[in-house]
Design an enzyme around this catalytic site. Structure first.
Site, PDB file in Angstrom:
ATOM      1  N   MET A   1     -27.682  -5.573 -11.107  1.00  0.00           N
ATOM      2  CA  MET A   1     -26.854  -6.470 -10.315  1.00  0.00           C
ATOM      3  C   MET A   1     -25.839  -5.629  -9.541  1.00  0.00           C
ATOM      4  SD  MET A   1     -26.442  -9.866 -12.671  1.00  0.00           S
ATOM      5  CE  MET A   1     -25.839  -9.079 -14.145  1.00  0.00           C
ATOM      6  N   GLN A  52     -34.995  -0.994  -8.906  1.00  0.00           N
ATOM      7  CA  GLN A  52     -35.188  -2.032  -7.893  1.00  0.00           C
ATOM      8  C   GLN A  52     -34.854  -1.484  -6.513  1.00  0.00           C
ATOM      9  OE1 GLN A  52     -32.853  -5.516  -6.792  1.00  0.00           O
ATOM     10  NE2 GLN A  52     -34.628  -6.708  -7.469  1.00  0.00           N
ATOM     11  N   CYS A  82     -32.605 -11.150  -2.294  1.00  0.00           N
ATOM     12  CA  CYS A  82     -31.203 -11.064  -1.898  1.00  0.00           C
ATOM     13  C   CYS A  82     -30.997 -11.708  -0.526  1.00  0.00           C
ATOM     14  CB  CYS A  82     -30.756  -9.604  -1.877  1.00  0.00           C
ATOM     15  SG  CYS A  82     -29.038  -9.422  -1.381  1.00  0.00           S
ATOM     16  N   HIS A 153     -36.877 -15.902  -9.236  1.00  0.00           N
ATOM     17  CA  HIS A 153     -35.603 -16.596  -9.409  1.00  0.00           C
ATOM     18  C   HIS A 153     -35.866 -18.029  -8.954  1.00  0.00           C
ATOM     19  CE1 HIS A 153     -31.008 -16.694  -8.254  1.00  0.00           C
ATOM     20  NE2 HIS A 153     -31.367 -17.670  -9.064  1.00  0.00           N
ATOM     21  N   ASN A 193     -36.490 -16.439 -13.805  1.00  0.00           N
ATOM     22  CA  ASN A 193     -35.080 -16.028 -13.810  1.00  0.00           C
ATOM     23  C   ASN A 193     -34.238 -17.140 -13.202  1.00  0.00           C
ATOM     24  OD1 ASN A 193     -33.164 -14.451 -11.388  1.00  0.00           O
ATOM     25  ND2 ASN A 193     -32.662 -14.117 -13.527  1.00  0.00           N
ATOM     26  N   GLY A 194     -32.979 -17.187 -13.644  1.00  0.00           N
ATOM     27  CA  GLY A 194     -32.016 -18.109 -13.051  1.00  0.00           C
ATOM     28  C   GLY A 194     -31.425 -19.061 -14.072  1.00  0.00           C
ATOM     29  N   GLY A 195     -30.146 -18.872 -14.381  1.00  0.00           N
ATOM     30  CA  GLY A 195     -29.422 -19.842 -15.202  1.00  0.00           C
ATOM     31  C   GLY A 195     -29.790 -19.846 -16.677  1.00  0.00           C
TER      32      GLY A 195
HETATM   33  C1  LIG Z   1     -22.975  -9.590  -8.938  1.00  0.00           C
HETATM   34  C2  LIG Z   1     -24.457  -9.833  -8.827  1.00  0.00           C
HETATM   35  C3  LIG Z   1     -25.253  -8.890  -8.229  1.00  0.00           C
HETATM   36  C4  LIG Z   1     -26.635  -9.080  -8.126  1.00  0.00           C
HETATM   37  N1  LIG Z   1     -27.411  -8.089  -7.614  1.00  0.00           N
HETATM   38  C5  LIG Z   1     -28.749  -8.221  -7.627  1.00  0.00           C
HETATM   39  C6  LIG Z   1     -29.585  -7.158  -7.258  1.00  0.00           C
HETATM   40  O1  LIG Z   1     -29.135  -6.047  -6.932  1.00  0.00           O
HETATM   41  N2  LIG Z   1     -30.936  -7.366  -7.276  1.00  0.00           N
HETATM   42  C7  LIG Z   1     -31.474  -8.563  -7.671  1.00  0.00           C
HETATM   43  O2  LIG Z   1     -32.691  -8.714  -7.692  1.00  0.00           O
HETATM   44  N3  LIG Z   1     -30.701  -9.589  -8.040  1.00  0.00           N
HETATM   45  C8  LIG Z   1     -29.365  -9.434  -8.041  1.00  0.00           C
HETATM   46  N4  LIG Z   1     -28.584 -10.475  -8.468  1.00  0.00           N
HETATM   47  C9  LIG Z   1     -29.205 -11.746  -8.848  1.00  0.00           C
HETATM   48  C10 LIG Z   1     -29.573 -11.729 -10.322  1.00  0.00           C
HETATM   49  O3  LIG Z   1     -30.499 -10.698 -10.594  1.00  0.00           O
HETATM   50  C11 LIG Z   1     -30.218 -13.053 -10.735  1.00  0.00           C
HETATM   51  O4  LIG Z   1     -31.378 -13.268  -9.980  1.00  0.00           O
HETATM   52  C12 LIG Z   1     -29.285 -14.247 -10.551  1.00  0.00           C
HETATM   53  O5  LIG Z   1     -27.969 -13.954 -10.943  1.00  0.00           O
HETATM   54  C13 LIG Z   1     -29.811 -15.440 -11.346  1.00  0.00           C
HETATM   55  O6  LIG Z   1     -30.025 -15.104 -12.688  1.00  0.00           O
HETATM   56  P1  LIG Z   1     -28.904 -15.351 -13.838  1.00  0.00           P
HETATM   57  O7  LIG Z   1     -28.538 -16.790 -13.760  1.00  0.00           O
HETATM   58  O8  LIG Z   1     -29.593 -14.977 -15.120  1.00  0.00           O
HETATM   59  O9  LIG Z   1     -27.749 -14.456 -13.511  1.00  0.00           O
HETATM   60  C14 LIG Z   1     -27.214 -10.285  -8.600  1.00  0.00           C
HETATM   61  C15 LIG Z   1     -26.401 -11.235  -9.217  1.00  0.00           C
HETATM   62  C16 LIG Z   1     -25.035 -11.014  -9.346  1.00  0.00           C
HETATM   63  C17 LIG Z   1     -24.178 -12.037 -10.052  1.00  0.00           C
END
Ligand SMILES: Cc1cc2nc3c(=O)[nH]c(=O)nc-3n(C[C@H](O)[C@H](O)[C@H](O)COP(=O)(O)O)c2cc1C
Length: 311
Positions: A1, A52, A82, A153, A193-195
């Protein structure tokens, strides 16, 4: 992230789970090929580790896949999720969902040039291109390039009008859509993925898909990783206590400081380690206040942990 995780964070996570696959934040081909810093260094302990990549220029992506292999990464994952403006201007990230043949070209060449797997992380759609057919076509086209693993996601991205942060919460989650992709492409490895916040939820998803990726919840509540090996990978591992994790992190922090880093670079990832315990707030406060001071080292972590009560 991006801006959150780094190699220090992954070192910490690996102490708590041997089997969980860890991903780097997105690193762009531009940074790897033309940047001044070493964006690819990591600790050997981090494996299994996926790099990634953000990019879409076939030549640059291929070069980066070769470099990733030389560095010893276990896999390269392409970011097709993204939504930021900067990323769209570079013609990568989520906007690539509209260009499955370009993604497939990248994967073909990357897999010809490197022997580590190339995988994709996408959304379920972008803007008004949010039908099931759109996602199905994307997966079908990219899978023709012999991409075998997709992390999806389960919400679409709005490419205009929402910030990247809003794009992680505002578009609704649609887990069923990802389950249907798994049904229609049973030969592919599909992760969702997601939430997702708990391993109970994770196990429920695993009845429908092959893998689960968790982002923010692990970052806020990292100690949950100590349950991953037994709960998800069915091992019979003795769970690390927080005190054991801390004892292993202290020398790592001291080493980082000796190498010219700051204690805060490591400790910022550990703020949530004691969440749920009496004194967790004082633990966080102590780290926040003291870890970036000149001369701070691993002792800061021990002092912070002394403020926590464990029953
Ligand atoms: C601060 C931040 C940075 C992120 N950077 C990336 C990233 O570099 N590459 C990516 O695929 N997803 C990135 N994401 C998205 C997360 O990988 C994920 O898809 C998203 O937060 C939903 O999953 P979660 O609810 O488990 O966090 C980022 C999310 C956050 C909060």
């Amino acid at each position: 992230m991006l801006d959150w995780t780094d190699k220090h964070c992954r070192y910490f996570y690996r102490l708590m789970s041997k089997h969980t696959v860890l991903y780097t934040e997105m690193v762009t081909t531009g940074a790897i090929l033309h940047g001044k810093g070493d964006y690819l260094s990591y600790n050997d302990e981090e494996h299994p580790l996926v790099l990634q990549l953000g990019g879409s220029d076939v030549k640059a992506m291929t070069e980066c896949a070769k470099i990733a292999e030389q560095y010893g990464y276990d896999e390269v994952n392409i970011n097709v999720g993204c939504p930021s403006d900067r990323v769209q201007n570079g013609r990568f990230g989520a906007c690539l969902m509209a260009e499955p043949s370009l993604v497939a070209d990248c994967i073909n060449e990357m897999q010809n040039a490197a022997s580590i797997p190339v995988t994709v992380k996408s959304r379920i759609g972008i803007d008004d291109q949010d039908s099931y057919e759109f996602l199905h076509t994307f997966i079908e086209e990219v899978a023709k390039a012999d991409c075998k693993h997709f992390i999806i996601h389960a919400r679409k991205a709005w490419l205009t009008g929402l910030s990247p942060k809003q794009n992680r919460d505002v578009p609704p989650l649609d887990y069923e859509r990802v389950y249907k992709i798994k049904q229609d492409f049973s030969q592919l490895d599909i992760s969702i993925n997601g939430g997702i916040k708990t391993f109970t939820e994770t196990k429920a998803h695993l009845k429908h898909v092959d893998g689960v990726m968790i982002g923010r919840e692990i970052y806020s509540n990292p100690y949950m990783l100590t349950d991953a090996d037994n709960d998800i990978y069915n091992t019979n591992t003795v769970k690390q206590t927080r005190a054991e994790v801390i004892d292993l992190m202290v020398p790592y922090i001291n080493e980082t400081v000796k190498d010219g880093g700051r204690a805060w670079h490591v400790l910022r990832h550990m703020l949530g380690l004691c969440n749920g315990l009496a004194g967790a707030r004082k633990f966080r406060q102590h780290l926040s206040e003291c870890a970036s001071k000149e001369g701070a080292n691993g002792q800061i972590l021990l002092d912070a942990f002394n403020k926590v009560t464990i029953n």
